[in-house]
Design a protein around this motif. Sequence first.
Motif, PDB file in Angstrom:
ATOM      1  N   THR A  96       7.904  11.642  -1.634  1.00  0.00           N
ATOM      2  CA  THR A  96       7.857  12.548  -2.413  1.00  0.00           C
ATOM      3  C   THR A  96       8.714  11.945  -3.948  1.00  0.00           C
ATOM      4  O   THR A  96       8.339  12.962  -4.625  1.00  0.00           O
ATOM      5  CB  THR A  96       8.239  13.948  -2.152  1.00  0.00           C
ATOM      6  OG1 THR A  96       7.525  14.217  -0.273  1.00  0.00           O
ATOM      7  CG2 THR A  96       8.989  15.026  -1.690  1.00  0.00           C
ATOM      8  N   THR A  97       9.348  11.681  -3.567  1.00  0.00           N
ATOM      9  CA  THR A  97      10.701  11.036  -4.430  1.00  0.00           C
ATOM     10  C   THR A  97      10.056   9.693  -5.143  1.00  0.00           C
ATOM     11  O   THR A  97      10.795  10.057  -6.611  1.00  0.00           O
ATOM     12  CB  THR A  97      12.382  11.086  -4.211  1.00  0.00           C
ATOM     13  OG1 THR A  97      11.926  10.348  -3.226  1.00  0.00           O
ATOM     14  CG2 THR A  97      12.599  12.349  -3.374  1.00  0.00           C
ATOM     15  N   ARG A  98       9.292   9.030  -4.058  1.00  0.00           N
ATOM     16  CA  ARG A  98       8.930   8.242  -5.453  1.00  0.00           C
ATOM     17  C   ARG A  98       7.932   7.457  -5.380  1.00  0.00           C
ATOM     18  O   ARG A  98       7.267   6.888  -4.700  1.00  0.00           O
ATOM     19  CB  ARG A  98      10.429   6.863  -5.057  1.00  0.00           C
ATOM     20  CG  ARG A  98       9.470   5.342  -5.242  1.00  0.00           C
ATOM     21  CD  ARG A  98      11.000   4.594  -4.598  1.00  0.00           C
ATOM     22  NE  ARG A  98      11.877   4.522  -4.514  1.00  0.00           N
ATOM     23  CZ  ARG A  98      13.410   4.007  -4.679  1.00  0.00           C
ATOM     24  NH1 ARG A  98      12.539   2.991  -6.125  1.00  0.00           N
ATOM     25  NH2 ARG A  98      14.445   4.638  -4.975  1.00  0.00           N
ATOM     26  N   PRO A  99       6.759   8.597  -5.783  1.00  0.00           N
ATOM     27  CA  PRO A  99       5.952   8.256  -5.401  1.00  0.00           C
ATOM     28  C   PRO A  99       4.913   7.015  -6.452  1.00  0.00           C
ATOM     29  O   PRO A  99       5.466   6.079  -6.723  1.00  0.00           O
ATOM     30  CB  PRO A  99       4.594   9.430  -6.413  1.00  0.00           C
ATOM     31  CG  PRO A  99       5.679   9.780  -7.209  1.00  0.00           C
ATOM     32  CD  PRO A  99       7.528   9.549  -7.074  1.00  0.00           C
ATOM     33  N   VAL A 100       3.531   6.598  -4.949  1.00  0.00           N
ATOM     34  CA  VAL A 100       3.187   6.086  -5.726  1.00  0.00           C
ATOM     35  C   VAL A 100       1.523   5.820  -5.661  1.00  0.00           C
ATOM     36  O   VAL A 100       0.521   7.284  -5.434  1.00  0.00           O
ATOM     37  CB  VAL A 100       2.989   4.326  -4.226  1.00  0.00           C
ATOM     38  CG1 VAL A 100       4.394   3.618  -3.352  1.00  0.00           C
ATOM     39  CG2 VAL A 100       2.054   5.525  -3.223  1.00  0.00           C
ATOM     40  N   PRO A 101       0.718   4.576  -6.920  1.00  0.00           N
ATOM     41  CA  PRO A 101      -0.622   5.635  -6.989  1.00  0.00           C
ATOM     42  C   PRO A 101      -1.384   5.491  -6.049  1.00  0.00           C
ATOM     43  O   PRO A 101      -2.477   7.039  -6.190  1.00  0.00           O
ATOM     44  CB  PRO A 101      -0.904   4.266  -8.091  1.00  0.00           C
ATOM     45  CG  PRO A 101       0.083   3.926  -7.896  1.00  0.00           C
ATOM     46  CD  PRO A 101       1.242   3.688  -7.007  1.00  0.00           C
ATOM     47  N   ARG A 102      -1.249   4.871  -4.605  1.00  0.00           N
ATOM     48  CA  ARG A 102      -2.196   5.773  -3.648  1.00  0.00           C
ATOM     49  C   ARG A 102      -1.882   4.607  -2.036  1.00  0.00           C
ATOM     50  O   ARG A 102      -1.055   3.826  -1.821  1.00  0.00           O
ATOM     51  CB  ARG A 102      -3.760   4.887  -3.794  1.00  0.00           C
ATOM     52  CG  ARG A 102      -4.105   3.257  -4.173  1.00  0.00           C
ATOM     53  CD  ARG A 102      -4.911   3.027  -4.357  1.00  0.00           C
ATOM     54  NE  ARG A 102      -5.041   1.356  -4.803  1.00  0.00           N
ATOM     55  CZ  ARG A 102      -4.749   0.768  -6.018  1.00  0.00           C
ATOM     56  NH1 ARG A 102      -3.683   1.720  -6.877  1.00  0.00           N
ATOM     57  NH2 ARG A 102      -4.840   0.039  -6.078  1.00  0.00           N
ATOM     58  N   VAL A 103      -2.022   5.411  -1.122  1.00  0.00           N
ATOM     59  CA  VAL A 103      -1.624   5.163  -0.183  1.00  0.00           C
ATOM     60  C   VAL A 103      -2.806   5.053   0.991  1.00  0.00           C
ATOM     61  O   VAL A 103      -4.258   6.301   1.476  1.00  0.00           O
ATOM     62  CB  VAL A 103      -1.221   5.994   0.728  1.00  0.00           C
ATOM     63  CG1 VAL A 103      -0.234   5.994   1.957  1.00  0.00           C
ATOM     64  CG2 VAL A 103       0.149   6.372   0.122  1.00  0.00           C
ATOM     65  N   VAL A 104      -3.185   4.269   2.056  1.00  0.00           N
ATOM     66  CA  VAL A 104      -4.668   3.777   3.278  1.00  0.00           C
ATOM     67  C   VAL A 104      -3.336   4.029   4.305  1.00  0.00           C
ATOM     68  O   VAL A 104      -3.121   2.583   4.395  1.00  0.00           O
ATOM     69  CB  VAL A 104      -4.673   2.549   2.283  1.00  0.00           C
ATOM     70  CG1 VAL A 104      -6.066   2.301   4.001  1.00  0.00           C
ATOM     71  CG2 VAL A 104      -5.605   2.725   1.105  1.00  0.00           C
ATOM     72  N   GLY A 105      -4.083   5.066   5.044  1.00  0.00           N
ATOM     73  CA  GLY A 105      -3.349   4.867   6.661  1.00  0.00           C
ATOM     74  C   GLY A 105      -4.100   5.381   7.552  1.00  0.00           C
ATOM     75  O   GLY A 105      -5.617   5.320   7.363  1.00  0.00           O
ATOM     76  N   ILE A 106      -3.762   4.486   8.585  1.00  0.00           N
ATOM     77  CA  ILE A 106      -4.554   4.506  10.330  1.00  0.00           C
ATOM     78  C   ILE A 106      -4.765   5.845  10.631  1.00  0.00           C
ATOM     79  O   ILE A 106      -3.505   6.330  11.000  1.00  0.00           O
ATOM     80  CB  ILE A 106      -4.011   3.489  11.074  1.00  0.00           C
ATOM     81  CG1 ILE A 106      -4.519   1.888   9.981  1.00  0.00           C
ATOM     82  CG2 ILE A 106      -5.126   3.669  12.630  1.00  0.00           C
ATOM     83  CD1 ILE A 106      -5.651   1.539   9.728  1.00  0.00           C
ATOM     84  N   SER A 107      -5.542   6.323  11.372  1.00  0.00           N
ATOM     85  CA  SER A 107      -5.787   7.751  11.925  1.00  0.00           C
ATOM     86  C   SER A 107      -7.098   7.550  12.638  1.00  0.00           C
ATOM     87  O   SER A 107      -7.380   6.560  13.156  1.00  0.00           O
ATOM     88  CB  SER A 107      -5.909   9.224  10.831  1.00  0.00           C
ATOM     89  OG  SER A 107      -6.130   9.957  10.749  1.00  0.00           O
ATOM     90  N   ALA A 108      -7.171   8.657  12.716  1.00  0.00           N
ATOM     91  CA  ALA A 108      -7.996   9.675  14.046  1.00  0.00           C
ATOM     92  C   ALA A 108      -9.655   9.752  13.653  1.00  0.00           C
ATOM     93  O   ALA A 108      -9.048  10.876  13.036  1.00  0.00           O
ATOM     94  CB  ALA A 108      -7.691   9.515  15.349  1.00  0.00           C
ATOM     95  N   LEU A 109     -10.586  10.023  14.364  1.00  0.00           N
ATOM     96  CA  LEU A 109     -11.381  10.864  14.293  1.00  0.00           C
ATOM     97  C   LEU A 109     -10.945  12.406  15.773  1.00  0.00           C
ATOM     98  O   LEU A 109     -10.136  11.667  16.424  1.00  0.00           O
ATOM     99  CB  LEU A 109     -12.690  10.514  14.884  1.00  0.00           C
ATOM    100  CG  LEU A 109     -13.639   9.490  14.761  1.00  0.00           C
ATOM    101  CD1 LEU A 109     -14.704   8.849  15.471  1.00  0.00           C
ATOM    102  CD2 LEU A 109     -14.218   9.377  13.254  1.00  0.00           C
TER     103      LEU A 109
END
Length: 294
Positions: A96-109
């Motif tokens: 929120t305070t130091r945004p990065v260009p993109r994030v890829v995360g591990i999630s679930a169906l």
Amino acid sequence: MIVVTAPTGNIGAGVVRGLLENDEQVRVVVRDPARLDPQVAGRVDVVVGSHADADVVDRAFEGADAVFWLVPADDAATSMDEAYSGFARAGIESLTTRPVPRVVGISALGRGTPVAGRAGHVTATLAMDDLIAATGVPYRALTNPSFMDNWLWATGSIKSTGTYFGPYVPDLAMPSVATQDIAAVAVDLLRDSSWTGFEERPVLGPENLTFAGMAQIASDVLGRPVEYQQIPGEDFKATMMKFGNSEAIAQGLLDMALAKNEGLDLNVARTAGNSTPTTFAQWCADVLKPAVDG
């Protein structure tokens, strides 16, 4: 610079290797640098600590072009919220305070299914995804089914009794995926600067199999009989607690399994774009057989 959290686990280590093979600059967040693969330790920037810590993630995210986000298992957590959104709170605040260009995360169906709200670990994971997406950072959540690698938990029982047990029904064909294939998809997305917004990216493996069918495949590859045995949910939960999981985590594992029995992982149509190459037979030959024979 691409930041990789949980770089010593199966998926994270694969992400690090894949990025280095493509000559990317990599920064890892790791509690114990001694656990890093010696072949990569000298080739990455290291931030020591937990990515649940605000100071650590602030240092790690500084100047980052992309972040790979994976919440490590917390066997001692007292609630699903603590295990996922609670762990991610510092990282979400940093985005929120130091945004990065993109994030890829591990999630679930499971999003959008009737059982998504009572699916234990999956429910908590989807709630964390929503919080990350709400920061406005471009985010790709890799929504996975069960991991083929979960069969490694049963190495001892396969050796001693030829059984793999769990609360899953034996005759429902479901997707499963090799962690090495998840890592490969993550690497591609982390290196691609063209995407924006929030989307789920299913990673389904190559085929749907029943647990009974997987046991037969394991038997064929291992050259020894392997049988899948469904056990009562309360027995599974008690076993998970015996292995060191808190009551909340054990219940979350059971709730997730029961939701999968009701079709949690079956709401996404398989396509060439969301199928990955490693078959369960190939995974058994490459990973399970050496573990069982070792």
